[in-house]
Design an enzyme around this catalytic site. Sequence first.
Site, PDB file in Angstrom:
ATOM      1  N   GLU A  96       5.076  25.358   1.988  1.00 61.12           N
ATOM      2  CA  GLU A  96       5.215  25.802   3.383  1.00 61.12           C
ATOM      3  C   GLU A  96       4.677  27.207   3.625  1.00 61.12           C
ATOM      4  O   GLU A  96       4.226  27.521   4.731  1.00 61.12           O
ATOM      5  CB  GLU A  96       6.683  25.741   3.815  1.00 61.12           C
ATOM      6  CG  GLU A  96       7.222  24.343   4.049  1.00 61.12           C
ATOM      7  CD  GLU A  96       7.766  23.681   2.787  1.00 61.12           C
ATOM      8  OE1 GLU A  96       8.447  22.658   2.913  1.00 61.12           O
ATOM      9  OE2 GLU A  96       7.517  24.207   1.678  1.00 61.12           O
ATOM     10  N   ALA A 113       6.486  17.280   5.889  1.00 65.00           N
ATOM     11  CA  ALA A 113       6.919  17.001   7.254  1.00 65.00           C
ATOM     12  C   ALA A 113       5.712  16.611   8.098  1.00 65.00           C
ATOM     13  O   ALA A 113       4.565  16.706   7.658  1.00 65.00           O
ATOM     14  CB  ALA A 113       7.607  18.231   7.840  1.00 65.00           C
ATOM     15  N   GLU A 120      12.131  18.405  -0.611  1.00 63.79           N
ATOM     16  CA  GLU A 120      13.480  18.712  -0.127  1.00 63.79           C
ATOM     17  C   GLU A 120      14.312  17.437   0.008  1.00 63.79           C
ATOM     18  O   GLU A 120      15.508  17.441  -0.297  1.00 63.79           O
ATOM     19  CB  GLU A 120      13.388  19.450   1.210  1.00 63.79           C
ATOM     20  CG  GLU A 120      12.872  20.880   1.052  1.00 63.79           C
ATOM     21  CD  GLU A 120      12.727  21.606   2.370  1.00 63.79           C
ATOM     22  OE1 GLU A 120      13.288  22.704   2.503  1.00 63.79           O
ATOM     23  OE2 GLU A 120      12.046  21.078   3.266  1.00 63.79           O
ATOM     24  N   GLY A 126       8.859  18.964   2.804  1.00 62.70           N
ATOM     25  CA  GLY A 126      10.007  18.147   3.160  1.00 62.70           C
ATOM     26  C   GLY A 126      10.208  16.977   2.227  1.00 62.70           C
ATOM     27  O   GLY A 126      11.340  16.498   2.055  1.00 62.70           O
TER      28      GLY A 126
END
Length: 691
Positions: A125, A63, A105, A102
């Site tokens: 994370e 992210a 994901e 991310g």
Amino acid sequence: MSSFVSVANENGVAVVTIDNPPVNALSFHVRKPLHEALAALRDDPAASAIVIACAGRTFVAGADITEFGKPIQQPELRAIIALLETIAKPTVAAIHGTALGGGLELALGCHFRVADRDAKLGLPEVKLGLLPGGGGTVRLPRLVGAVKALGMIVSGTPISADEAKATGLVDAAFDGDLLVQAIRFANEMVERGEPFAPVRDRDDRLAGTDLAAFDAQRAELARKARGLEAPLACAEAVRNAITLPFDEALAAERQLFLKLVSGDQSRAQRYLFFAEREAAKIPGKDLRKRRIERVGIIGAGTMGGGIAMAFANGGLPVTLVETSEEALRRGLATIDKNYAVSVSRGSLTDAAKQNRLGLFKGSTDYADLADCDLIIEAVFEDMAVKKEVFGRLDAIAKPGAILATNTSYLDVNEIAASTSRPGDVLGMHFFSPANVMKLLEIVRAEKTAPDVLATVPDLARRIGKVAVVVGVCHGFVGNRMLAARGAENEALLLEGATPAQVDKAFTDFGWPMGPFQMGDLAGLDIGWRNRKARGQTAVIADTLCEQGHFGQKTGRGWYRYEAGAREPIADPDVAALIRAKAEELGIARRQIGADEIIERTLYPLVNEGATILEEGIAARASDIDVVWVNGYGFPIGKGGPMFWAGLEGAAKIVERLEHWHGRTGRAIFEPAPVLRKFAETGSWEGAGGAP
């Protein structure tokens, strides 16, 4: 589309390419056109399948961390993944480089994942004090099983494409042109024509989970977390994936994420993430760097051997010089043994071990250093010895070679003055064991050339070190502050505390161990030698050393140690010695609590950091935090001493320092002007300067 997301039709396969250099982060300006492209392709009859790929050197590596803590701009990642899961035609993530956070994901939202053989995949994370917030804790267990997912998510360590294939995370790992292979794979899925189940609907890997075994692993992870919240939240979220329906587990993951992202620990860890990058920004970074192709190390002892391993681990050939053949053989044998331990643990292959050992050239002749581009001395911590070494190097090192001292305390300006080329000299203070510890203090001497200073931080990254540039003073940043932290240790003992009580206050705070246990591990004789060199004394520690009690290596120090064991055992003889010294000095003993221990150790630590900033020894408060987290074990969840000062309350620290200064008169408790200013403004900004 946009300049960040493009779509091309390759004979019926729609290739959606993300191009957001340098790491294709999922910023809002990527998410919006990506969502629009996928929505259009879902109902586009010209597209029989969809491949999501990335331009540049990597797949999506996470992210956009700069968006954390700010209002979310829609569409967010979860909406993109939810959209992907409504697409009936096969969707394929083509992963090269890294698929992290991310990025992974996003890939988990696809029906299939294919990867380049050299790719790495992970959910890191936890290292930012967070858990995966886009469904990673709920979808990953459905592919690799709950136990494997727990290990990956709580450690945050990426796995290879081959391991990902073996565990079910990716469906194929390829050599050659990944995009060509991904398109071919997508066409094969179209031809198969089966219904394509999204990851969210695959429960078979969870059905047979041994919940008792899972909870046992979870408890062990909690024990190792040492007060960090994110690992525990990650474990809870993965357990929810086993025990709750998908949507409920997904909602629970979100609540855990929101709690973490708003907490002090994650804020501290995200601060450190940026602090490490800021520390690498030094004047002269755009200068032409010196080429470093071979490194010379003088000294094959514990420190020299560790430094040599660090460079070999980074792929650099090393010339290792010792004073005798016996010392050289001993040093090389230790290096071989250390690599053998890594092989036995599975962290290194035997082929990799042999390759690294092949990078070493041993010698007892300084002349063999003549072809080295960087020479680091790691000899005895004595100014006369260091200056003699640098005088010899001055005669044999080639023009342009960088000459570095690994001193922990000594004046690098004085060492540089012993050569005719002080511009080539700087300090490179490694931390033991140097092949493991991440921190490297780069000590900028008065005459260090700008291109020399620009070269070494890049080299540090090459060998996996976190570099911080500091100025010249006794102990630089880390050890100077360590002296302030430990200045009251013996006073605390004489006034009534025990070594175990002090150490417990530290471990309860989040340190891996307390100062007395750490002293025993490092060896009490090291501090003893330093004190004698400076004409200083320590009433209790000096007595222990005079008795030959140096810590773990002698079986006795502040604690006792049974043969071959590292577990400290309270030593009644040390307790008796402390009482006798207190009586001799007329000190009345009393009960001392954990709060007082913290005030008399960690508050002076912060205060000395403020003085270091005031003197310009460190450029930024965040540099000091990077030093203390990476080199001295300051709890990462508290962000380092200077960040923690803000959490603790600088005004409180100033008030308590004044209290102890009034009570003891000792200089370490006199609040620094910069600390007083921080208490008033709430910011370290403006303090510090180029070291």
